[in-house]
Design a protein around this motif. Structure first.
Motif, PDB file in Angstrom:
ATOM      1  N   CYS A  98     -24.459  16.045  10.153  1.00  0.00           N
ATOM      2  CA  CYS A  98     -23.445  17.004  10.594  1.00  0.00           C
ATOM      3  C   CYS A  98     -22.090  16.757   9.918  1.00  0.00           C
ATOM      4  O   CYS A  98     -21.336  17.691   9.661  1.00  0.00           O
ATOM      5  N   LEU A  99     -21.800  15.489   9.650  1.00  0.00           N
ATOM      6  CA  LEU A  99     -20.494  15.126   9.100  1.00  0.00           C
ATOM      7  C   LEU A  99     -20.517  14.884   7.598  1.00  0.00           C
ATOM      8  O   LEU A  99     -19.485  14.521   7.021  1.00  0.00           O
ATOM      9  N   ALA A 100     -21.665  15.087   6.953  1.00  0.00           N
ATOM     10  CA  ALA A 100     -21.821  14.839   5.519  1.00  0.00           C
ATOM     11  C   ALA A 100     -21.415  13.409   5.169  1.00  0.00           C
ATOM     12  O   ALA A 100     -20.656  13.163   4.226  1.00  0.00           O
ATOM     13  N   MET A 101     -21.913  12.464   5.972  1.00  0.00           N
ATOM     14  CA  MET A 101     -21.653  11.040   5.760  1.00  0.00           C
ATOM     15  C   MET A 101     -22.989  10.330   5.600  1.00  0.00           C
ATOM     16  O   MET A 101     -24.039  10.888   5.915  1.00  0.00           O
ATOM     17  N   HIS A 102     -22.953   9.098   5.120  1.00  0.00           N
ATOM     18  CA  HIS A 102     -24.161   8.290   5.028  1.00  0.00           C
ATOM     19  C   HIS A 102     -24.521   7.779   6.420  1.00  0.00           C
ATOM     20  O   HIS A 102     -23.662   7.412   7.206  1.00  0.00           O
ATOM     21  N   ARG A 103     -25.824   7.717   6.708  1.00  0.00           N
ATOM     22  CA  ARG A 103     -26.280   7.235   8.001  1.00  0.00           C
ATOM     23  C   ARG A 103     -25.834   5.799   8.255  1.00  0.00           C
ATOM     24  O   ARG A 103     -25.439   5.446   9.357  1.00  0.00           O
ATOM     25  N   VAL A 104     -25.868   4.974   7.238  1.00  0.00           N
ATOM     26  CA  VAL A 104     -25.459   3.579   7.387  1.00  0.00           C
ATOM     27  C   VAL A 104     -23.994   3.489   7.812  1.00  0.00           C
ATOM     28  O   VAL A 104     -23.627   2.680   8.666  1.00  0.00           O
ATOM     29  N   THR A 105     -23.162   4.335   7.240  1.00  0.00           N
ATOM     30  CA  THR A 105     -21.736   4.354   7.592  1.00  0.00           C
ATOM     31  C   THR A 105     -21.562   4.750   9.048  1.00  0.00           C
ATOM     32  O   THR A 105     -20.811   4.109   9.791  1.00  0.00           O
ATOM     33  N   VAL A 106     -22.270   5.792   9.467  1.00  0.00           N
ATOM     34  CA  VAL A 106     -22.195   6.233  10.862  1.00  0.00           C
ATOM     35  C   VAL A 106     -22.700   5.129  11.785  1.00  0.00           C
ATOM     36  O   VAL A 106     -22.096   4.860  12.830  1.00  0.00           O
ATOM     37  N   SER A 107     -23.771   4.456  11.409  1.00  0.00           N
ATOM     38  CA  SER A 107     -24.310   3.380  12.242  1.00  0.00           C
ATOM     39  C   SER A 107     -23.300   2.246  12.404  1.00  0.00           C
ATOM     40  O   SER A 107     -23.156   1.697  13.501  1.00  0.00           O
ATOM     41  N   ARG A 108     -22.595   1.901  11.340  1.00  0.00           N
ATOM     42  CA  ARG A 108     -21.565   0.853  11.431  1.00  0.00           C
ATOM     43  C   ARG A 108     -20.441   1.273  12.373  1.00  0.00           C
ATOM     44  O   ARG A 108     -19.969   0.484  13.194  1.00  0.00           O
ATOM     45  N   ILE A 109     -20.010   2.515  12.245  1.00  0.00           N
ATOM     46  CA  ILE A 109     -18.940   3.027  13.109  1.00  0.00           C
ATOM     47  C   ILE A 109     -19.412   3.057  14.559  1.00  0.00           C
ATOM     48  O   ILE A 109     -18.682   2.644  15.467  1.00  0.00           O
ATOM     49  N   MET A 110     -20.630   3.527  14.789  1.00  0.00           N
ATOM     50  CA  MET A 110     -21.162   3.601  16.148  1.00  0.00           C
ATOM     51  C   MET A 110     -21.286   2.208  16.765  1.00  0.00           C
ATOM     52  O   MET A 110     -21.007   2.025  17.946  1.00  0.00           O
ATOM     53  N   GLU A 111     -21.692   1.226  15.967  1.00  0.00           N
ATOM     54  CA  GLU A 111     -21.796  -0.146  16.463  1.00  0.00           C
ATOM     55  C   GLU A 111     -20.415  -0.661  16.882  1.00  0.00           C
ATOM     56  O   GLU A 111     -20.270  -1.293  17.932  1.00  0.00           O
ATOM     57  N   LYS A 112     -19.404  -0.366  16.077  1.00  0.00           N
ATOM     58  CA  LYS A 112     -18.032  -0.768  16.417  1.00  0.00           C
ATOM     59  C   LYS A 112     -17.587  -0.098  17.712  1.00  0.00           C
ATOM     60  O   LYS A 112     -17.031  -0.736  18.603  1.00  0.00           O
ATOM     61  N   LEU A 113     -17.854   1.201  17.840  1.00  0.00           N
ATOM     62  CA  LEU A 113     -17.477   1.933  19.051  1.00  0.00           C
ATOM     63  C   LEU A 113     -18.232   1.407  20.269  1.00  0.00           C
ATOM     64  O   LEU A 113     -17.680   1.326  21.366  1.00  0.00           O
ATOM     65  N   LYS A 114     -19.479   1.020  20.071  1.00  0.00           N
ATOM     66  CA  LYS A 114     -20.270   0.459  21.170  1.00  0.00           C
ATOM     67  C   LYS A 114     -19.691  -0.886  21.604  1.00  0.00           C
ATOM     68  O   LYS A 114     -19.546  -1.156  22.804  1.00  0.00           O
ATOM     69  N   ASN A 115     -19.341  -1.727  20.648  1.00  0.00           N
ATOM     70  CA  ASN A 115     -18.759  -3.030  20.959  1.00  0.00           C
ATOM     71  C   ASN A 115     -17.415  -2.899  21.675  1.00  0.00           C
ATOM     72  O   ASN A 115     -17.044  -3.767  22.465  1.00  0.00           O
ATOM     73  N   GLU A 116     -16.695  -1.811  21.403  1.00  0.00           N
ATOM     74  CA  GLU A 116     -15.412  -1.554  22.062  1.00  0.00           C
ATOM     75  C   GLU A 116     -15.590  -0.889  23.427  1.00  0.00           C
ATOM     76  O   GLU A 116     -14.626  -0.678  24.147  1.00  0.00           O
ATOM     77  N   GLY A 117     -16.830  -0.520  23.760  1.00  0.00           N
ATOM     78  CA  GLY A 117     -17.113   0.107  25.052  1.00  0.00           C
ATOM     79  C   GLY A 117     -16.838   1.594  25.108  1.00  0.00           C
ATOM     80  O   GLY A 117     -16.816   2.186  26.179  1.00  0.00           O
ATOM     81  N   ALA A 118     -16.642   2.212  23.953  1.00  0.00           N
ATOM     82  CA  ALA A 118     -16.349   3.649  23.918  1.00  0.00           C
ATOM     83  C   ALA A 118     -17.608   4.503  24.019  1.00  0.00           C
ATOM     84  O   ALA A 118     -17.566   5.613  24.546  1.00  0.00           O
ATOM     85  N   VAL A 119     -18.721   3.988  23.489  1.00  0.00           N
ATOM     86  CA  VAL A 119     -19.979   4.736  23.518  1.00  0.00           C
ATOM     87  C   VAL A 119     -21.128   3.785  23.831  1.00  0.00           C
ATOM     88  O   VAL A 119     -21.003   2.563  23.713  1.00  0.00           O
ATOM     89  N   ASP A 120     -22.246   4.387  24.191  1.00  0.00           N
ATOM     90  CA  ASP A 120     -23.501   3.661  24.307  1.00  0.00           C
ATOM     91  C   ASP A 120     -24.551   4.562  23.670  1.00  0.00           C
ATOM     92  O   ASP A 120     -24.392   5.790  23.642  1.00  0.00           O
ATOM     93  N   TYR A 121     -25.583   3.984  23.139  1.00  0.00           N
ATOM     94  CA  TYR A 121     -26.626   4.808  22.527  1.00  0.00           C
ATOM     95  C   TYR A 121     -27.965   4.099  22.578  1.00  0.00           C
ATOM     96  O   TYR A 121     -28.054   2.885  22.691  1.00  0.00           O
TER      97      TYR A 121
END
Length: 70
Positions: free
Chosen positions: A29-52
């Motif tokens: 959807c964002l025209a980004m690499h999946r690996v990049t999104v996964s790194r960002i999501m992991e950071k957001l998860k560690n900060e408690g902003a998201v869960d997946y």
């Protein structure tokens, strides 16, 4: 990080905090690499902003994501 935060905020609201997306779906959807999104999501998860888990992303801290947008 801002693109992902913006996407998650735009796809969810106070009533619907979960979306049926994988990291690959978000990346597409964002025209980004999946690996990049996964790194960002992991950071957001560690900060408690998201869960997946496989195929589901849940926003836990909208204010935290909004702060990233500033």
């Amino acid at each position: 990080e801002q693109k992902v935060a913006d996407f998650l905020l735009s796809e969810t609201d106070e009533k619907t905090s979960s979306i049926p997306y994988t990291h690959g779906d978000v990346a597409e959807c964002l025209a980004m690499h999946r690996v990049t999104v996964s790194r960002i999501m992991e950071k957001l998860k560690n900060e408690g902003a998201v869960d997946y888990s496989r195929g589901m992303i849940r926003v836990l801290d909208r204010k935290g994501l909004e702060e990233i947008m500033k």
